[in-house]
Design a protein around this motif. Structure first.
Motif, PDB file in Angstrom:
ATOM      1  N   TRP A 151       0.681  -1.421   0.079  1.00  0.00           N
ATOM      2  CA  TRP A 151      -0.034  -0.079   0.020  1.00  0.00           C
ATOM      3  C   TRP A 151       0.970   1.174  -0.005  1.00  0.00           C
ATOM      4  O   TRP A 151       1.941   1.411   0.835  1.00  0.00           O
ATOM      5  CB  TRP A 151      -0.789   0.089   1.161  1.00  0.00           C
ATOM      6  CG  TRP A 151      -1.713   1.401   1.549  1.00  0.00           C
ATOM      7  CD1 TRP A 151      -1.281   2.497   1.948  1.00  0.00           C
ATOM      8  CD2 TRP A 151      -3.131   1.368   0.893  1.00  0.00           C
ATOM      9  NE1 TRP A 151      -2.382   3.471   2.019  1.00  0.00           N
ATOM     10  CE2 TRP A 151      -3.539   2.878   1.303  1.00  0.00           C
ATOM     11  CE3 TRP A 151      -3.773   0.619   0.229  1.00  0.00           C
ATOM     12  CZ2 TRP A 151      -4.602   3.275   0.871  1.00  0.00           C
ATOM     13  CZ3 TRP A 151      -5.094   1.028  -0.087  1.00  0.00           C
ATOM     14  CH2 TRP A 151      -5.690   2.333   0.130  1.00  0.00           C
ATOM     15  N   LYS A 152       0.349   2.364  -0.902  1.00  0.00           N
ATOM     16  CA  LYS A 152       1.314   3.520  -0.621  1.00  0.00           C
ATOM     17  C   LYS A 152       0.113   4.730  -0.905  1.00  0.00           C
ATOM     18  O   LYS A 152      -0.970   4.677  -1.590  1.00  0.00           O
ATOM     19  CB  LYS A 152       2.255   3.638  -2.301  1.00  0.00           C
ATOM     20  CG  LYS A 152       3.216   2.760  -1.988  1.00  0.00           C
ATOM     21  CD  LYS A 152       4.207   2.879  -3.239  1.00  0.00           C
ATOM     22  CE  LYS A 152       5.227   2.105  -3.313  1.00  0.00           C
ATOM     23  NZ  LYS A 152       6.411   2.162  -4.708  1.00  0.00           N
ATOM     24  N   GLU A 161       7.118  -0.696   7.290  1.00  0.00           N
ATOM     25  CA  GLU A 161       6.438   0.662   6.889  1.00  0.00           C
ATOM     26  C   GLU A 161       7.705   1.361   6.727  1.00  0.00           C
ATOM     27  O   GLU A 161       8.624   1.387   7.366  1.00  0.00           O
ATOM     28  CB  GLU A 161       5.843   1.117   8.448  1.00  0.00           C
ATOM     29  CG  GLU A 161       4.569   0.520   8.873  1.00  0.00           C
ATOM     30  CD  GLU A 161       3.783   1.128   9.734  1.00  0.00           C
ATOM     31  OE1 GLU A 161       2.714   1.446   9.632  1.00  0.00           O
ATOM     32  OE2 GLU A 161       4.574   1.496  10.675  1.00  0.00           O
ATOM     33  N   LYS A 162       7.485   2.332   5.799  1.00  0.00           N
ATOM     34  CA  LYS A 162       8.369   3.243   5.327  1.00  0.00           C
ATOM     35  C   LYS A 162       7.519   4.764   5.134  1.00  0.00           C
ATOM     36  O   LYS A 162       6.289   4.830   4.772  1.00  0.00           O
ATOM     37  CB  LYS A 162       8.490   3.236   3.705  1.00  0.00           C
ATOM     38  CG  LYS A 162       9.695   1.848   3.666  1.00  0.00           C
ATOM     39  CD  LYS A 162      10.250   1.596   2.169  1.00  0.00           C
ATOM     40  CE  LYS A 162      11.162   0.618   1.980  1.00  0.00           C
ATOM     41  NZ  LYS A 162      11.583   0.473   0.577  1.00  0.00           N
ATOM     42  N   TYR A 163       8.236   5.644   5.656  1.00  0.00           N
ATOM     43  CA  TYR A 163       7.826   7.244   5.601  1.00  0.00           C
ATOM     44  C   TYR A 163       8.659   8.018   4.921  1.00  0.00           C
ATOM     45  O   TYR A 163       9.766   7.984   5.024  1.00  0.00           O
ATOM     46  CB  TYR A 163       7.337   7.595   7.111  1.00  0.00           C
ATOM     47  CG  TYR A 163       6.182   6.939   7.937  1.00  0.00           C
ATOM     48  CD1 TYR A 163       4.960   7.547   7.729  1.00  0.00           C
ATOM     49  CD2 TYR A 163       6.393   5.793   8.627  1.00  0.00           C
ATOM     50  CE1 TYR A 163       3.819   6.989   8.341  1.00  0.00           C
ATOM     51  CE2 TYR A 163       5.446   5.355   9.351  1.00  0.00           C
ATOM     52  CZ  TYR A 163       4.184   5.940   9.076  1.00  0.00           C
ATOM     53  OH  TYR A 163       3.072   5.444   9.811  1.00  0.00           O
ATOM     54  N   LEU A 208       4.904  10.258   2.307  1.00  0.00           N
ATOM     55  CA  LEU A 208       4.525   9.084   1.460  1.00  0.00           C
ATOM     56  C   LEU A 208       4.755   7.979   2.292  1.00  0.00           C
ATOM     57  O   LEU A 208       5.749   7.457   2.901  1.00  0.00           O
ATOM     58  CB  LEU A 208       5.546   8.998   0.454  1.00  0.00           C
ATOM     59  CG  LEU A 208       5.275   7.881  -0.650  1.00  0.00           C
ATOM     60  CD1 LEU A 208       3.974   7.575  -1.159  1.00  0.00           C
ATOM     61  CD2 LEU A 208       6.088   7.780  -1.637  1.00  0.00           C
ATOM     62  N   TYR A 209       3.501   7.312   2.779  1.00  0.00           N
ATOM     63  CA  TYR A 209       3.494   6.123   3.495  1.00  0.00           C
ATOM     64  C   TYR A 209       3.510   4.781   2.557  1.00  0.00           C
ATOM     65  O   TYR A 209       2.502   4.637   1.663  1.00  0.00           O
ATOM     66  CB  TYR A 209       2.140   6.409   4.419  1.00  0.00           C
ATOM     67  CG  TYR A 209       2.207   4.913   5.162  1.00  0.00           C
ATOM     68  CD1 TYR A 209       2.963   4.589   6.135  1.00  0.00           C
ATOM     69  CD2 TYR A 209       0.849   4.204   4.872  1.00  0.00           C
ATOM     70  CE1 TYR A 209       2.632   3.631   6.961  1.00  0.00           C
ATOM     71  CE2 TYR A 209       0.650   2.943   5.744  1.00  0.00           C
ATOM     72  CZ  TYR A 209       1.607   2.864   6.713  1.00  0.00           C
ATOM     73  OH  TYR A 209       1.357   1.584   7.582  1.00  0.00           O
ATOM     74  N   ASN A 210       4.162   3.816   2.883  1.00  0.00           N
ATOM     75  CA  ASN A 210       4.172   2.637   2.061  1.00  0.00           C
ATOM     76  C   ASN A 210       4.353   1.377   3.218  1.00  0.00           C
ATOM     77  O   ASN A 210       5.083   1.406   4.126  1.00  0.00           O
ATOM     78  CB  ASN A 210       5.403   2.707   1.416  1.00  0.00           C
ATOM     79  CG  ASN A 210       5.564   1.332   0.610  1.00  0.00           C
ATOM     80  OD1 ASN A 210       6.696   0.782   0.077  1.00  0.00           O
ATOM     81  ND2 ASN A 210       4.350   0.647   0.412  1.00  0.00           N
ATOM     82  N   ASN A 211       3.275   0.597   3.135  1.00  0.00           N
ATOM     83  CA  ASN A 211       3.029  -0.677   4.031  1.00  0.00           C
ATOM     84  C   ASN A 211       3.027  -1.922   3.195  1.00  0.00           C
ATOM     85  O   ASN A 211       2.083  -2.085   2.290  1.00  0.00           O
ATOM     86  CB  ASN A 211       1.692  -0.398   4.833  1.00  0.00           C
ATOM     87  CG  ASN A 211       1.806  -1.584   5.867  1.00  0.00           C
ATOM     88  OD1 ASN A 211       1.890  -2.591   5.455  1.00  0.00           O
ATOM     89  ND2 ASN A 211       1.659  -1.114   6.932  1.00  0.00           N
ATOM     90  N   ARG A 212       4.172  -2.490   3.345  1.00  0.00           N
ATOM     91  CA  ARG A 212       4.129  -4.000   2.713  1.00  0.00           C
ATOM     92  C   ARG A 212       3.698  -5.119   3.716  1.00  0.00           C
ATOM     93  O   ARG A 212       4.616  -5.073   4.700  1.00  0.00           O
ATOM     94  CB  ARG A 212       5.633  -4.295   2.064  1.00  0.00           C
ATOM     95  CG  ARG A 212       5.854  -3.175   0.926  1.00  0.00           C
ATOM     96  CD  ARG A 212       7.088  -3.737   0.114  1.00  0.00           C
ATOM     97  NE  ARG A 212       8.134  -4.138   0.958  1.00  0.00           N
ATOM     98  CZ  ARG A 212       9.277  -3.059   1.316  1.00  0.00           C
ATOM     99  NH1 ARG A 212       9.076  -1.965   1.172  1.00  0.00           N
ATOM    100  NH2 ARG A 212      10.061  -3.711   1.881  1.00  0.00           N
TER     101      ARG A 212
END
Length: 420
Positions: free
Chosen positions: A164-165, A209-211, A180-184
């Motif tokens: 998800w981005k 999670e990446k921010y 920008l939020y990225n959840n794998r």
């Protein structure tokens, strides 16, 4: 009056017959097109050669109507020989291969769309499988498998993968910033049905999670970019006393969600979150339905912009806006009256009058925050529902919410399926 007397007499005769140790000579399941008869027989507890039990038959019919693949179900009991009877179950199947198409304007003002396809009756065995692709300036996808009766009529499994981005606003004391939020994530859940009314889900979600900072306010103690691995342990308890009749619902349901997230980073600690959704539905007359949802939730009360409970159009308060605030506690009541205006064949149209009201605890705050006027939001409104009664969840909804509390907004919310 004559009709009432006939119904009462037929029910009395049925009770007397069932109380005499009657047996089922044959069980005939009719109306199936895609669904395997073996799957239906695995789900229900009524079987050929078993005892004829009216209460068990009633439960089995309600259980079948809760399945996405069933639009409606009824049964008949016909005398066979001696003290044995033939049981006929008639099922109206839903069309369960459902495409998803959504179009909207994203937070970054870009044109956004979502395309998906789900089959809620894969292989005719009640297995839900599908996924979606979303582009809101960033690429997102999800793949989901859910087989609640994979092993028997009590045990099943769910497997989910998502990348998800999205642009997410994070709220600080003096303002907000867009990241920008990225959840794998990869999730495995065990599904267990103790009995007709009690269901459980439990398992683990492993995710990263990446921010990445985009615009807005920043702070010395909050990084502009970081990545962290986490594990989420999940438990769900479903207490279900709902009965369905096409688009109408009657009864009570409670859904308890408990999650514990572990992490190893200097910006977020391990945290606990739990919430309970209480549902109450009441059929009113032939065309009315009163629907209610009360959500009570709390989490670990860290003073952080990453608080888990959000205030959002699509989740809890219609008309409030997209992800306008966050909190570590929540109380939300959604109540609405639905009335069917048109019902012709497969098509139905409903109107609804609703009130969405809620309050939140600020990150790091205390329980008095729930009574703070700045945290309370109240939105009455009106809506329409356009339904295909033979296709699972084929409900297109439009709601307009108008805020009546301090600094309130207003807006239209579109969606698929009932709001709750």
């Amino acid at each position: 009056m004559r009709r009432i007397i006939i119904i009462l007499l037929s029910q009395l005769v049925t009770i007397l017959l069932f109380s005499q140790g009657s047996t089922i000579a044959t069980l005939d399941i009719r109306g199936l097109k895609k669904t395997k008869i073996s799957f239906i027989k695995n789900v229900i507890n009524t079987h050929s050669g078993g005892v004829l039990d009216s209460l068990q038959l009633d439960e089995d019919i309600i259980r079948l109507k809760r399945l996405p693949l069933v639009s409606h179900a009824t049964y008949q009991v016909i005398a066979h020989k001696g003290n044995s009877y033939n049981v006929i179950i008639d099922i109206e199947e839903n069309f369960t291969l459902i495409p998803t198409v959504n179009i909207w304007t994203a937070t970054n003002r870009q044109f956004a769309y979502k395309l998906g396809l789900y089959d809620f009756n894969l292989l005719g065995k009640g297995i839900a499988f599908g996924g979606f692709y979303q582009n809101n300036g960033y690429d997102t996808y999800s793949i989901n498998l859910r087989a609640p009766y994979l092993f028997n009529n009590q045990w099943g499994i769910a497997i989910n993968h998502q990348n998800w981005k999205s642009e997410e606003p994070l709220y600080f004391n003096n303002g907000s910033a867009n990241y920008l939020y990225n959840n794998r994530s990869f999730e495995v859940l065990g599904l267990f049905e103790l009995n007709f009314n009690h269901k459980f889900q439990f398992g683990v979600n492993i995710f990263t999670e990446k921010y990445k900072y985009i615009t807005g306010l920043t702070a010395d103690d909050i990084p502009t970019n970081f990545e962290v691995d986490k594990e989420l342990f999940k438990f769900i308890y479903d207490l279900d006393f709902l009965d369905y009749h096409y688009q109408y619902v009657n009864g009570f349901r409670s859904l308890l969600y408990v999650q514990y997230v572990t992490t190893e980073n200097v910006y977020q600690d391990d945290f606990f979150i739990a919430w309970n959704d209480f549902f109450y539905y009441k059929r009113i007359g032939e065309k009315g339905n009163w629907a209610n949802r009360l959500r009570l939730g709390l989490s670990t009360n860290n003073e952080s912009p990453f608080a888990p409970f959000s205030v959002d159009n699509n989740l809890n308060i219609r008309g409030v806006g997209n992800l306008i605030d966050r909190g570590t506690g929540v109380i939300v009541l959604n109540t609405e009256y639905r009335h069917t205006l048109i019902q012709k064949g497969w098509f139905a149209m409903q109107t609804n009058v609703f009130l969405d009201a809620g309050t939140w605890r600020n990150p790091g705050g205390d329980f008095s925050d729930f009574a703070n006027a700045q945290n309370i939001r109240m939105y009455p409104g009106l809506g329409l529902r356009f339904m295909h009664t033979k296709i699972f969840n084929a409900i297109f909804r439009i709601d307009y919410g108008y805020g009546i509390t301090e600094n309130a907004s207003r807006g239209i919310v579109f969606g698929i399926g009932q709001y709750f």
